[in-house]
Scaffold this motif. Structure first.
Motif, PDB file in Angstrom:
ATOM      1  N   PHE A 271      94.264  18.423  60.747  1.00  0.00           N
ATOM      2  CA  PHE A 271      93.005  18.651  61.454  1.00  0.00           C
ATOM      3  C   PHE A 271      91.766  18.495  60.567  1.00  0.00           C
ATOM      4  O   PHE A 271      90.672  18.851  60.974  1.00  0.00           O
ATOM      5  CB  PHE A 271      93.015  20.056  62.071  1.00  0.00           C
ATOM      6  N   ILE A 272      91.949  17.921  59.377  1.00  0.00           N
ATOM      7  CA  ILE A 272      90.832  17.758  58.439  1.00  0.00           C
ATOM      8  C   ILE A 272      89.875  16.645  58.861  1.00  0.00           C
ATOM      9  O   ILE A 272      88.762  16.529  58.356  1.00  0.00           O
ATOM     10  CB  ILE A 272      91.415  17.456  57.032  1.00  0.00           C
ATOM     11  N   TRP A 273      90.286  15.819  59.828  1.00  0.00           N
ATOM     12  CA  TRP A 273      89.587  14.551  60.073  1.00  0.00           C
ATOM     13  C   TRP A 273      88.134  14.702  60.481  1.00  0.00           C
ATOM     14  O   TRP A 273      87.315  13.807  60.217  1.00  0.00           O
ATOM     15  CB  TRP A 273      90.337  13.701  61.088  1.00  0.00           C
ATOM     16  N   ASP A 274      87.750  15.808  61.128  1.00  0.00           N
ATOM     17  CA  ASP A 274      86.330  15.941  61.492  1.00  0.00           C
ATOM     18  C   ASP A 274      85.458  16.157  60.259  1.00  0.00           C
ATOM     19  O   ASP A 274      84.266  15.849  60.271  1.00  0.00           O
ATOM     20  CB  ASP A 274      86.118  17.059  62.518  1.00  0.00           C
ATOM     21  N   GLY A 275      86.056  16.632  59.171  1.00  0.00           N
ATOM     22  CA  GLY A 275      85.313  16.793  57.920  1.00  0.00           C
ATOM     23  C   GLY A 275      85.031  15.476  57.222  1.00  0.00           C
ATOM     24  O   GLY A 275      84.183  15.408  56.324  1.00  0.00           O
ATOM     25  N   LEU A 276      85.735  14.407  57.628  1.00  0.00           N
ATOM     26  CA  LEU A 276      85.479  13.087  57.050  1.00  0.00           C
ATOM     27  C   LEU A 276      84.177  12.482  57.571  1.00  0.00           C
ATOM     28  O   LEU A 276      83.680  11.501  57.019  1.00  0.00           O
ATOM     29  CB  LEU A 276      86.647  12.140  57.367  1.00  0.00           C
ATOM     30  N   ARG A 277      83.636  13.046  58.658  1.00  0.00           N
ATOM     31  CA  ARG A 277      82.419  12.495  59.259  1.00  0.00           C
ATOM     32  C   ARG A 277      81.165  13.239  58.824  1.00  0.00           C
ATOM     33  O   ARG A 277      80.067  12.678  58.863  1.00  0.00           O
ATOM     34  CB  ARG A 277      82.498  12.595  60.782  1.00  0.00           C
ATOM     35  N   THR A 278      81.292  14.513  58.486  1.00  0.00           N
ATOM     36  CA  THR A 278      80.122  15.359  58.242  1.00  0.00           C
ATOM     37  C   THR A 278      79.887  15.583  56.753  1.00  0.00           C
ATOM     38  O   THR A 278      80.813  15.473  55.940  1.00  0.00           O
ATOM     39  CB  THR A 278      80.285  16.726  58.935  1.00  0.00           C
ATOM     40  N   GLN A 279      78.643  15.896  56.413  1.00  0.00           N
ATOM     41  CA  GLN A 279      78.231  16.140  55.020  1.00  0.00           C
ATOM     42  C   GLN A 279      78.528  14.941  54.119  1.00  0.00           C
ATOM     43  O   GLN A 279      78.765  15.110  52.915  1.00  0.00           O
ATOM     44  CB  GLN A 279      78.928  17.397  54.459  1.00  0.00           C
ATOM     45  N   ARG A 280      78.533  13.749  54.687  1.00  0.00           N
ATOM     46  CA  ARG A 280      78.863  12.558  53.902  1.00  0.00           C
ATOM     47  C   ARG A 280      77.686  12.081  53.062  1.00  0.00           C
ATOM     48  O   ARG A 280      76.522  12.151  53.478  1.00  0.00           O
ATOM     49  CB  ARG A 280      79.317  11.417  54.818  1.00  0.00           C
ATOM     50  N   LEU A 281      77.985  11.574  51.893  1.00  0.00           N
ATOM     51  CA  LEU A 281      76.995  10.906  51.051  1.00  0.00           C
ATOM     52  C   LEU A 281      77.037   9.420  51.401  1.00  0.00           C
ATOM     53  O   LEU A 281      78.074   8.776  51.251  1.00  0.00           O
ATOM     54  CB  LEU A 281      77.342  11.115  49.572  1.00  0.00           C
ATOM     55  N   ASP A 282      75.913   8.893  51.894  1.00  0.00           N
ATOM     56  CA  ASP A 282      75.919   7.495  52.330  1.00  0.00           C
ATOM     57  C   ASP A 282      74.882   6.645  51.613  1.00  0.00           C
ATOM     58  O   ASP A 282      74.684   5.479  51.949  1.00  0.00           O
ATOM     59  CB  ASP A 282      75.699   7.400  53.845  1.00  0.00           C
ATOM     60  N   ARG A 283      74.205   7.218  50.608  1.00  0.00           N
ATOM     61  CA  ARG A 283      73.252   6.452  49.804  1.00  0.00           C
ATOM     62  C   ARG A 283      73.050   7.176  48.474  1.00  0.00           C
ATOM     63  O   ARG A 283      73.290   8.388  48.374  1.00  0.00           O
ATOM     64  CB  ARG A 283      71.919   6.291  50.531  1.00  0.00           C
ATOM     65  N   PRO A 284      72.577   6.480  47.437  1.00  0.00           N
ATOM     66  CA  PRO A 284      72.354   7.138  46.140  1.00  0.00           C
ATOM     67  C   PRO A 284      71.163   8.092  46.206  1.00  0.00           C
ATOM     68  O   PRO A 284      70.240   7.916  47.002  1.00  0.00           O
ATOM     69  CB  PRO A 284      72.070   5.970  45.192  1.00  0.00           C
ATOM     70  N   TYR A 285      71.214   9.113  45.347  1.00  0.00           N
ATOM     71  CA  TYR A 285      70.121  10.071  45.226  1.00  0.00           C
ATOM     72  C   TYR A 285      69.813  10.275  43.749  1.00  0.00           C
ATOM     73  O   TYR A 285      70.716  10.248  42.908  1.00  0.00           O
ATOM     74  CB  TYR A 285      70.485  11.417  45.850  1.00  0.00           C
ATOM     75  N   VAL A 286      68.536  10.492  43.444  1.00  0.00           N
ATOM     76  CA  VAL A 286      68.087  10.811  42.084  1.00  0.00           C
ATOM     77  C   VAL A 286      67.234  12.067  42.150  1.00  0.00           C
ATOM     78  O   VAL A 286      66.411  12.208  43.062  1.00  0.00           O
ATOM     79  CB  VAL A 286      67.276   9.642  41.476  1.00  0.00           C
ATOM     80  N   ARG A 287      67.425  12.981  41.192  1.00  0.00           N
ATOM     81  CA  ARG A 287      66.653  14.232  41.196  1.00  0.00           C
ATOM     82  C   ARG A 287      65.269  13.998  40.577  1.00  0.00           C
ATOM     83  O   ARG A 287      65.154  13.565  39.432  1.00  0.00           O
ATOM     84  CB  ARG A 287      67.411  15.316  40.428  1.00  0.00           C
ATOM     85  N   LYS A 288      64.240  14.311  41.376  1.00  0.00           N
ATOM     86  CA  LYS A 288      62.855  14.198  40.914  1.00  0.00           C
ATOM     87  C   LYS A 288      62.127  15.499  41.234  1.00  0.00           C
ATOM     88  O   LYS A 288      62.168  15.960  42.376  1.00  0.00           O
ATOM     89  CB  LYS A 288      62.147  13.023  41.591  1.00  0.00           C
ATOM     90  N   ASN A 289      61.504  16.072  40.229  1.00  0.00           N
ATOM     91  CA  ASN A 289      60.773  17.336  40.403  1.00  0.00           C
ATOM     92  C   ASN A 289      61.668  18.425  41.009  1.00  0.00           C
ATOM     93  O   ASN A 289      61.254  19.186  41.877  1.00  0.00           O
ATOM     94  CB  ASN A 289      59.536  17.129  41.285  1.00  0.00           C
ATOM     95  N   GLY A 290      62.928  18.436  40.581  1.00  0.00           N
ATOM     96  CA  GLY A 290      63.848  19.478  41.014  1.00  0.00           C
ATOM     97  C   GLY A 290      64.515  19.233  42.350  1.00  0.00           C
ATOM     98  O   GLY A 290      65.316  20.055  42.799  1.00  0.00           O
ATOM     99  N   LYS A 291      64.197  18.102  42.991  1.00  0.00           N
ATOM    100  CA  LYS A 291      64.788  17.815  44.297  1.00  0.00           C
ATOM    101  C   LYS A 291      65.462  16.445  44.290  1.00  0.00           C
ATOM    102  O   LYS A 291      64.968  15.505  43.656  1.00  0.00           O
ATOM    103  CB  LYS A 291      63.719  17.845  45.399  1.00  0.00           C
ATOM    104  N   LEU A 292      66.600  16.361  45.006  1.00  0.00           N
ATOM    105  CA  LEU A 292      67.285  15.078  45.155  1.00  0.00           C
ATOM    106  C   LEU A 292      66.563  14.248  46.209  1.00  0.00           C
ATOM    107  O   LEU A 292      66.360  14.707  47.335  1.00  0.00           O
ATOM    108  CB  LEU A 292      68.745  15.285  45.549  1.00  0.00           C
ATOM    109  N   VAL A 293      66.184  13.031  45.831  1.00  0.00           N
ATOM    110  CA  VAL A 293      65.513  12.135  46.777  1.00  0.00           C
ATOM    111  C   VAL A 293      66.288  10.826  46.845  1.00  0.00           C
ATOM    112  O   VAL A 293      66.962  10.416  45.893  1.00  0.00           O
ATOM    113  CB  VAL A 293      64.045  11.868  46.366  1.00  0.00           C
ATOM    114  N   GLU A 294      66.198  10.152  47.983  1.00  0.00           N
ATOM    115  CA  GLU A 294      66.896   8.886  48.169  1.00  0.00           C
ATOM    116  C   GLU A 294      66.407   7.845  47.172  1.00  0.00           C
ATOM    117  O   GLU A 294      65.226   7.794  46.830  1.00  0.00           O
ATOM    118  CB  GLU A 294      66.689   8.373  49.595  1.00  0.00           C
TER     119      GLU A 294
END
Length: 689
Positions: A271-294
């Motif tokens: 039943f793990i399969w719904d977790g494969l759709r949510t909270q996904r990382l779909d693009r790179p992020y870089v931390r700037k001024n303490g926050k992750l931005v696309e």
């Protein structure tokens, strides 16, 4: 062996076979609903009727009669049975007619439609009409939890689900109450089922009475693309089938593999399969001024390059997570070596065994199927019910046979089978080694003793000392012989054995690598404590979990269903996953990310494709090319390990897995697993009160 004639064809079969099994061995098809090869015989659906020559003048239930129960002919001829006579045909048509008296005609809205045993057998063995005009019986639906949906009006009372929960899962949660028309399958008090294997009743149900609640009304079986692959939720590597529609995983089903999971899988796997759709990382992020931005890939790679150039080579480290494939760990190790670092580790929990202590020190040497050959079991620092639920069912299967004493050192928990509780930790183990515990004699008398070692016994400051002590115990009780190695480490991470095989480990340990690295690469590592990290952190993974939240650069990667990769399970068996879907957005396969990054860093790795990477890997580690084969561990390594004098502390062995349903980033992203976890916690609270 026994000789028997089936439809005029004479064959030899083992004398413990039922008539149904003998018929199948002869190539004759016999329909059935209640019979299942891995469950006890119930004999209550009567669909498997056959005619026995010289027997009673009525059809016989072939699942309930053994070959040895048949009488030979008057002159000693082999006994004879028929599966296709007019008597058998008429009897089956009658049985099918009775089964359909109360079964609702709701196939168009039934989730079992298209893969239903009742549909198939009604077409093959039933009438094309019904003589009954009375009202159909209706039964109230039961709530049995968030995983299994019930439509009990469809139930034909085959009792497969009842026998499974009692015999395989080890807890009598389902039962048949009432008689005749009032008979019902229920959980008695209509509470949620508690077994970690309850989802298997969905596969066992031959009609649509028990179906998957999360999957309900989502798809039809003929819409789905089916991919055979391997599960990575624990260290067992269960055989599974991933069904997808378009880019989405719709459900996960078990495949038969008698060496590992037979035909069961745990609820977390299913039943793990719904977790494969949510909270996904779909693009790179870089931390700037303490926050992750696309950011774009080039910007993310440039940020990593700047950090690597500023760091000294001995201050660059990498930690691999529980889902990392052998290929991506191998690629990352090569990259760090080219940068001048050897600080890599795949042991997030700080476990002691490594490739330096020998392969036999970190694999399940007797093999999973070998549990059935053992004649005594000692569990040290493990809760196999949570750490490997399907393996726990195999232990229960062996315990139900006969003469199988089980001892436990560690946390006293319900394992679903009886055992002798010896103590909580290292002091009990020390007494056992000194022969001061009566269970020592039980192990000593056994021809094939099995010592199952959990990760909680091998972690911490005394992990190495405990490893050596257990190796000594195995040697003293005779667990090492020419055809038996009873030292069995139960790994909980799918990546662990493969990582140790290729040397993705360091004497520093994962925790120290995190503390000391100026540049830290996390390859899907979400279970390690990152509070003490001090340097620039790069996270390569599929989900926005602990690792991504603490990273300075996030690189989106594929989940286990979205790539082909090599894993090595806890018994040392090399396995390969197959791609069932594609990663979302800009996410790439991990090895491809590492290869692209290596070029930006000026240390281009010597491969441009997965095939080239594997060729390089197989050149250095030839056993990785032998898929589904086990490279056995050498018991001499363990004997040598156990020969060192050690001093055990006073630590207790408490299982590292406290919540079965939330052990990894995919599980924590799953709404279904969150509901199961909340129910489990509520039950614990009620029990405490």
């Amino acid at each position: 062996m026994a000789k028997i004639k089936i439809n005029g064809k004479e064959i030899e079969v083992p004398d413990h076979y039922t008539l149904l099994q003998a018929a199948e061995a002869a190539g004759a098809e016999v329909p059935r609903f209640c019979f299942h090869e891995r469950l006890s015989v119930a004999g209550n659906c009567r669909m498997c009727l056959v005619e026995v020559k010289g027997g009673p003048p009525k059809p016989t239930a072939s699942c309930a009669m053994g070959v040895r129960d048949l009488r030979p002919g008057p002159n000693g001829e082999p006994p004879e049975m028929f599966t296709n006579t007019p008597m058998v045909k008429k009897a089956r048509e009658g049985v099918m007619e009775f089964l359909l008296i109360n079964h609702p005609l709701d196939c168009p809205i039934c989730d079992q439609g298209g893969e239903c045993d009742l549909q198939d057998q009604a077409m093959a063995y039933g009438h094309d009409f019904s003589r009954y005009t009375e009202d159909k019986r209706a039964v109230e639906n039961k709530y049995i939890g968030p995983l299994v949906k019930t439509v009990m009006t469809r139930c034909i009372h085959c009792t497969r689900c009842v026998r499974f929960t009692t015999e395989v899962a080890g807890i009598s949660e389902l039962g048949l109450i009432g008689r005749g028309e009032d008979a019902e399958i229920t959980t008695y008090l209509q509470q949620a089922m508690t077994s970690e294997l309850q989802g298997n009743v969905i596969d066992l149900c031959p009609v649509g009475a028990l179906t998957s609640r999360p999957y309900a009304f989502h798809a039809r079986p003929w819409e789905l693309t089916k991919t055979e692959t391997i599960d990575v939720m624990d260290g067992m590597g269960c055989a599974i089938r991933v069904d997808t529609r378009g880019r989405e995983v719709m459900r996960i089903m078990p495949r038969v593999n008698d060496d590992i999971n037979e035909e069961w899988i745990s609820d977390k796997t299913r039943f793990i399969w719904d977790g494969l759709r949510t909270q996904r990382l779909d693009r790179p992020y870089v931390r700037k001024n303490g926050k992750l931005v696309e950011a774009g890939w080039s910007e993310a790679f440039a940020a990593i390059k700047s950090a690597v150039e500023l760091a000294s080579s001995d201050k660059i480290g990498a930690v691999a997570g529980d889902f990392a494939t052998v290929e991506e760990m191998y690629a990352l190790k090569m990259l760090l070596q080219s940068l001048g670092s050897t600080a890599v580790d795949c042991r997030q929990d700080g476990s002691a065994p490594s490739n330096e202590t020998g392969r036999a020190s970190y694999i399940f040497n007797p093999t999973i199927a070998g549990i059935e050959a053992a004649d005594a079991l000692l569990i040290i620092g493990s809760n196999p019910r949570f750490e490997a639920a399907v393996m726990n069912a195999r232990i229960r299967k062996r315990e139900r046979q006969n003469n199988f004493p089980i001892g436990l050192i560690g946390e006293q928990v319900d394992l679903r089978y009886p055992y002798t509780y010896l103590g909580a930790g290292a002091d009990t183990l020390a007494q056992l080694i000194d022969g001061k515990n009566e269970f020592f004699e039980v192990l000593k008398k056994a021809e094939k003793p099995l010592i199952l070692v959990g990760q909680s016994a091998l972690t911490g400051e005394n992990g190495e000392a405990t490893l050596k002590a257990i190796a000594k115990l195995c040697d003293e009780v005779g667990a090492f012989s020419e055809n038996w190695n009873g030292f069995a480490v139960l790994q909980t991470a799918a990546s662990r054995v493969g990582g140790l095989d290729i040397g993705f480990s360091s004497p520093l340990g994962a925790e120290n690598i995190v503390k000391s690295s100026d540049v830290l690469f996390l390859l899907g590592a979400d279970e390690i404590n990152l509070d003490q990290k001090k340097g620039f952190t790069v996270y390569i993974g599929s989900h926005g979990d602990n690792g991504a939240q603490n990273a300075d650069v996030v690189l989106p990667a594929s989940a286990y269903t979205e790539k082909s990769g090599i894993y090595v399970n806890t018994e040392g068996r090399v396995q390969m996953t197959a791609r069932a879907a594609f990663a979302p957005g800009e996410a790439k396969e991990d090895w491809a990310i590492i290869r692209a990054l290596s070029e930006v860093l000026g240390h281009k790795l010597p491969f441009d494709s997965l095939a080239e990477l594997r060729k390089n890997l197989f050149g250095n580690f030839p056993h990785m090319a032998n898929v589904n084969a086990i490279k056995t561990g050498d018991s001499k390594e363990l004997i040598k390990l156990g020969s060192h004098p050690v001093k055990l502390g006073k630590q207790t062995f408490s299982s590292l897995i406290k919540d079965f349903y939330l052990t990894n980033p995919i599980a924590r992203a799953s709404a279904v697993m969150a509901e199961c976890s909340a129910l489990a916690k509520a039950r614990l609270t009620e029990a405490a009160e």
